[in-house]
Write a protein that holds these residues in place. Structure first.
Motif, PDB file in Angstrom:
ATOM      1  N   GLY A 212       0.786  -1.229   0.000  1.00  0.00           N
ATOM      2  CA  GLY A 212       0.000   0.000   0.000  1.00  0.00           C
ATOM      3  C   GLY A 212       0.814   1.273   0.000  1.00  0.00           C
ATOM      4  O   GLY A 212       0.285   2.346  -0.284  1.00  0.00           O
ATOM      5  N   ILE A 213       2.110   1.192   0.331  1.00  0.00           N
ATOM      6  CA  ILE A 213       2.939   2.398   0.334  1.00  0.00           C
ATOM      7  C   ILE A 213       3.146   2.864  -1.105  1.00  0.00           C
ATOM      8  O   ILE A 213       3.560   2.075  -1.957  1.00  0.00           O
ATOM      9  CB  ILE A 213       4.298   2.127   1.014  1.00  0.00           C
ATOM     10  CG1 ILE A 213       4.087   1.843   2.502  1.00  0.00           C
ATOM     11  CG2 ILE A 213       5.235   3.323   0.849  1.00  0.00           C
ATOM     12  CD1 ILE A 213       5.364   1.515   3.256  1.00  0.00           C
ATOM     13  N   PRO A 214       2.869   4.140  -1.401  1.00  0.00           N
ATOM     14  CA  PRO A 214       2.912   4.614  -2.794  1.00  0.00           C
ATOM     15  C   PRO A 214       4.315   4.974  -3.289  1.00  0.00           C
ATOM     16  O   PRO A 214       4.515   5.987  -3.933  1.00  0.00           O
ATOM     17  CB  PRO A 214       2.003   5.848  -2.754  1.00  0.00           C
ATOM     18  CG  PRO A 214       2.188   6.387  -1.392  1.00  0.00           C
ATOM     19  CD  PRO A 214       2.364   5.185  -0.490  1.00  0.00           C
ATOM     20  N   LEU A 215       5.281   4.124  -2.965  1.00  0.00           N
ATOM     21  CA  LEU A 215       6.626   4.261  -3.511  1.00  0.00           C
ATOM     22  C   LEU A 215       7.306   2.906  -3.383  1.00  0.00           C
ATOM     23  O   LEU A 215       6.818   2.027  -2.665  1.00  0.00           O
ATOM     24  CB  LEU A 215       7.415   5.378  -2.803  1.00  0.00           C
ATOM     25  CG  LEU A 215       7.459   5.471  -1.283  1.00  0.00           C
ATOM     26  CD1 LEU A 215       8.301   4.382  -0.656  1.00  0.00           C
ATOM     27  CD2 LEU A 215       8.030   6.813  -0.862  1.00  0.00           C
ATOM     28  N   PRO A 216       8.422   2.686  -4.062  1.00  0.00           N
ATOM     29  CA  PRO A 216       9.063   1.368  -4.034  1.00  0.00           C
ATOM     30  C   PRO A 216       9.468   0.957  -2.615  1.00  0.00           C
ATOM     31  O   PRO A 216       9.909   1.795  -1.814  1.00  0.00           O
ATOM     32  CB  PRO A 216      10.303   1.561  -4.920  1.00  0.00           C
ATOM     33  CG  PRO A 216       9.968   2.704  -5.813  1.00  0.00           C
ATOM     34  CD  PRO A 216       9.110   3.613  -4.992  1.00  0.00           C
ATOM     35  N   ALA A 217       9.335  -0.337  -2.336  1.00  0.00           N
ATOM     36  CA  ALA A 217       9.679  -0.848  -1.006  1.00  0.00           C
ATOM     37  C   ALA A 217      11.136  -0.551  -0.664  1.00  0.00           C
ATOM     38  O   ALA A 217      11.468  -0.304   0.503  1.00  0.00           O
ATOM     39  CB  ALA A 217       9.413  -2.348  -0.935  1.00  0.00           C
ATOM     40  N   GLU A 218      11.994  -0.550  -1.689  1.00  0.00           N
ATOM     41  CA  GLU A 218      13.417  -0.293  -1.448  1.00  0.00           C
ATOM     42  C   GLU A 218      13.615   1.095  -0.835  1.00  0.00           C
ATOM     43  O   GLU A 218      14.479   1.294   0.014  1.00  0.00           O
ATOM     44  CB  GLU A 218      14.222  -0.405  -2.744  1.00  0.00           C
ATOM     45  CG  GLU A 218      14.206  -1.787  -3.379  1.00  0.00           C
ATOM     46  CD  GLU A 218      12.898  -2.108  -4.094  1.00  0.00           C
ATOM     47  OE1 GLU A 218      12.186  -1.156  -4.492  1.00  0.00           O
ATOM     48  OE2 GLU A 218      12.578  -3.314  -4.214  1.00  0.00           O
ATOM     49  N   ARG A 219      12.807   2.060  -1.267  1.00  0.00           N
ATOM     50  CA  ARG A 219      12.932   3.406  -0.706  1.00  0.00           C
ATOM     51  C   ARG A 219      12.357   3.460   0.711  1.00  0.00           C
ATOM     52  O   ARG A 219      12.938   4.065   1.609  1.00  0.00           O
ATOM     53  CB  ARG A 219      12.222   4.423  -1.600  1.00  0.00           C
ATOM     54  CG  ARG A 219      12.352   5.856  -1.083  1.00  0.00           C
ATOM     55  CD  ARG A 219      11.910   6.875  -2.111  1.00  0.00           C
ATOM     56  NE  ARG A 219      11.888   8.217  -1.557  1.00  0.00           N
ATOM     57  CZ  ARG A 219      12.965   8.981  -1.398  1.00  0.00           C
ATOM     58  NH1 ARG A 219      14.150   8.520  -1.744  1.00  0.00           N
ATOM     59  NH2 ARG A 219      12.857  10.200  -0.888  1.00  0.00           N
ATOM     60  N   ALA A 220      11.219   2.805   0.899  1.00  0.00           N
ATOM     61  CA  ALA A 220      10.609   2.776   2.230  1.00  0.00           C
ATOM     62  C   ALA A 220      11.528   2.109   3.247  1.00  0.00           C
ATOM     63  O   ALA A 220      11.493   2.435   4.442  1.00  0.00           O
ATOM     64  CB  ALA A 220       9.270   2.054   2.181  1.00  0.00           C
ATOM     65  N   GLU A 221      12.372   1.208   2.783  1.00  0.00           N
ATOM     66  CA  GLU A 221      13.306   0.529   3.687  1.00  0.00           C
ATOM     67  C   GLU A 221      14.244   1.522   4.368  1.00  0.00           C
ATOM     68  O   GLU A 221      14.744   1.274   5.464  1.00  0.00           O
ATOM     69  CB  GLU A 221      14.122  -0.517   2.926  1.00  0.00           C
ATOM     70  CG  GLU A 221      13.354  -1.804   2.645  1.00  0.00           C
ATOM     71  CD  GLU A 221      14.138  -2.770   1.783  1.00  0.00           C
ATOM     72  OE1 GLU A 221      15.327  -2.481   1.491  1.00  0.00           O
ATOM     73  OE2 GLU A 221      13.577  -3.797   1.391  1.00  0.00           O
ATOM     74  N   GLY A 222      14.484   2.666   3.713  1.00  0.00           N
ATOM     75  CA  GLY A 222      15.328   3.685   4.328  1.00  0.00           C
ATOM     76  C   GLY A 222      14.738   4.181   5.632  1.00  0.00           C
ATOM     77  O   GLY A 222      15.458   4.405   6.615  1.00  0.00           O
ATOM     78  N   ALA A 223      13.410   4.349   5.662  1.00  0.00           N
ATOM     79  CA  ALA A 223      12.743   4.778   6.892  1.00  0.00           C
ATOM     80  C   ALA A 223      12.814   3.677   7.946  1.00  0.00           C
ATOM     81  O   ALA A 223      13.024   3.954   9.140  1.00  0.00           O
ATOM     82  CB  ALA A 223      11.290   5.136   6.603  1.00  0.00           C
ATOM     83  N   VAL A 224      12.648   2.434   7.511  1.00  0.00           N
ATOM     84  CA  VAL A 224      12.749   1.298   8.431  1.00  0.00           C
ATOM     85  C   VAL A 224      14.143   1.258   9.063  1.00  0.00           C
ATOM     86  O   VAL A 224      14.298   0.993  10.263  1.00  0.00           O
ATOM     87  CB  VAL A 224      12.438  -0.019   7.695  1.00  0.00           C
ATOM     88  CG1 VAL A 224      12.717  -1.224   8.584  1.00  0.00           C
ATOM     89  CG2 VAL A 224      10.985  -0.036   7.231  1.00  0.00           C
ATOM     90  N   ASP A 225      15.158   1.567   8.264  1.00  0.00           N
ATOM     91  CA  ASP A 225      16.535   1.564   8.775  1.00  0.00           C
ATOM     92  C   ASP A 225      16.748   2.627   9.843  1.00  0.00           C
ATOM     93  O   ASP A 225      17.543   2.435  10.767  1.00  0.00           O
ATOM     94  CB  ASP A 225      17.531   1.772   7.627  1.00  0.00           C
ATOM     95  CG  ASP A 225      17.642   0.560   6.716  1.00  0.00           C
ATOM     96  OD1 ASP A 225      17.252  -0.541   7.152  1.00  0.00           O
ATOM     97  OD2 ASP A 225      18.113   0.721   5.572  1.00  0.00           O
ATOM     98  N   VAL A 226      16.049   3.755   9.730  1.00  0.00           N
ATOM     99  CA  VAL A 226      16.170   4.798  10.749  1.00  0.00           C
ATOM    100  C   VAL A 226      15.703   4.262  12.104  1.00  0.00           C
ATOM    101  O   VAL A 226      16.349   4.483  13.139  1.00  0.00           O
ATOM    102  CB  VAL A 226      15.357   6.061  10.365  1.00  0.00           C
ATOM    103  CG1 VAL A 226      15.296   7.048  11.529  1.00  0.00           C
ATOM    104  CG2 VAL A 226      15.959   6.721   9.131  1.00  0.00           C
ATOM    105  N   TYR A 227      14.590   3.540  12.110  1.00  0.00           N
ATOM    106  CA  TYR A 227      14.095   2.967  13.360  1.00  0.00           C
ATOM    107  C   TYR A 227      15.051   1.900  13.892  1.00  0.00           C
ATOM    108  O   TYR A 227      15.228   1.771  15.112  1.00  0.00           O
ATOM    109  CB  TYR A 227      12.691   2.387  13.163  1.00  0.00           C
ATOM    110  CG  TYR A 227      11.616   3.441  13.145  1.00  0.00           C
ATOM    111  CD1 TYR A 227      10.990   3.853  14.305  1.00  0.00           C
ATOM    112  CD2 TYR A 227      11.225   4.054  11.943  1.00  0.00           C
ATOM    113  CE1 TYR A 227      10.012   4.840  14.302  1.00  0.00           C
ATOM    114  CE2 TYR A 227      10.248   5.039  11.925  1.00  0.00           C
ATOM    115  CZ  TYR A 227       9.652   5.424  13.102  1.00  0.00           C
ATOM    116  OH  TYR A 227       8.682   6.401  13.095  1.00  0.00           O
ATOM    117  N   LYS A 228      15.658   1.164  12.987  1.00  0.00           N
ATOM    118  CA  LYS A 228      16.649   0.167  13.403  1.00  0.00           C
ATOM    119  C   LYS A 228      17.843   0.859  14.061  1.00  0.00           C
ATOM    120  O   LYS A 228      18.361   0.400  15.076  1.00  0.00           O
ATOM    121  CB  LYS A 228      17.112  -0.645  12.191  1.00  0.00           C
ATOM    122  CG  LYS A 228      17.951  -1.870  12.540  1.00  0.00           C
ATOM    123  CD  LYS A 228      18.431  -2.578  11.289  1.00  0.00           C
ATOM    124  CE  LYS A 228      17.281  -3.049  10.411  1.00  0.00           C
ATOM    125  NZ  LYS A 228      17.759  -3.731   9.186  1.00  0.00           N
TER     126      LYS A 228
END
Length: 270
Positions: free
Chosen positions: A196-212
């Motif tokens: 459902g995220i309106p951009l590639p998962a690879e880009r969204a992973e950058g936000a996930v990495d911030v939380y990590k």
């Protein structure tokens, strides 16, 4: 960094907090520069994060009103975060005076602010506890005082399970909580997902990495994985769907595209 008067002495204000980052996304004022910096970093990859959080809150309010309409007058909100406008008790008590609510969070700032906001409201309380230890929640004096587990309860797990890693077995925690609920109880749940995220998962992973990086891993689960939390529940229509599609009060097509990131749903115990 100067410590604000509202910040408990026990917390390290140099370390970002998920609750305070969430507060920042919602436009709150109970966050520090370290939280805002982490939020802005995540938004570089996923600029719609505030819209996602707003969709979470809007879903929660609709689900609480639904629960009251179904005759439920007691709510257990785990991972409740820092109080902001439109909390569970405000929504429920506006619709049904005397509704009882217990908030649960392990963030000291969230607990301290909840205590301040709830002062004088005898039908609402807060527990400092962790979702990963359901027994401590269920056996707390606050739950024992306000929640009658022999009657239907609305259990809220809104935007919290995606911060519980698989190694901590979130499914077992939800199952233990669910087993304590009377028939007719509701599970109100939202969860982050790449779907459902309106951009590639690879880009969204950058936000996930911030939380990590701030040691609060964000676990993005698939719709099927999220659906497993509802084991033993009958899904309320329209099921597990992108949040704007759950019993909307306004046309979903008018929503920001980011609001459709992740899923929300409500289940009822038999």
């Amino acid at each position: 960094m100067e410590r604000p008067a509202w910040a408990p002495r026990s917390i390290d204000i140099s370390v970002p907090s998920v609750s305070r980052i969430y507060d920042f996304y919602l436009g709150g004022s109970h966050n520090f520069e370290v939280d805002r910096e982490a939020a802005r970093k995540a938004m570089e990859f996923l600029p719609g994060l505030p819209k996602i959080m707003q969709a979470n809150r809007a879903f929660m309010r609709r689900a609480v009103r639904f629960a009251v309409d179904e005759g439920i007058d007691q709510f257990l909100d785990i991972g409740s975060g820092i109080p902001t406008f439109g909390n569970v008790h405000e929504v429920a008590q506006a619709q049904l005076a005397g509704s009882r609510v217990v908030y649960v969070d392990h963030d000291p700032v969230a607990v301290a602010h909840s205590q301040a906001v709830l002062e004088g409201n005898d039908d609402v309380d807060v527990v400092a506890a962790d979702l990963r230890k359901p027994h401590e929640i269920l056996s707390s004096p606050q739950v024992e005082r306000l929640i009658d587990l022999n009657r239907p309860v609305a259990l809220l797990l809104v935007a919290i399970l995606h911060f519980v890693e698989d190694a901590d077995d979130p499914y077992a925690a939800v199952a233990e909580l669910s087993q304590a609920l009377a028939p007719g109880s509701l599970l109100i749940l939202t969860h982050a997902s790449y779907e459902g995220i309106p951009l590639p998962a690879e880009r969204a992973e950058g936000a996930v990495d911030v939380y990590k990086d701030i040691r609060n891993p964000l676990i993005m689960r698939s719709r099927d994985e999220i659906a497993r939390f509802f084991k033993g529940y009958d899904m309320v229509e329209p099921g597990l769907v992108p949040m704007p599609h759950w019993r909307p009060q306004t046309a979903p097509e008018d929503e920001d595209p980011y609001a459709f990131s992740g899923f929300g749903g409500v289940g009822r115990t038999a």
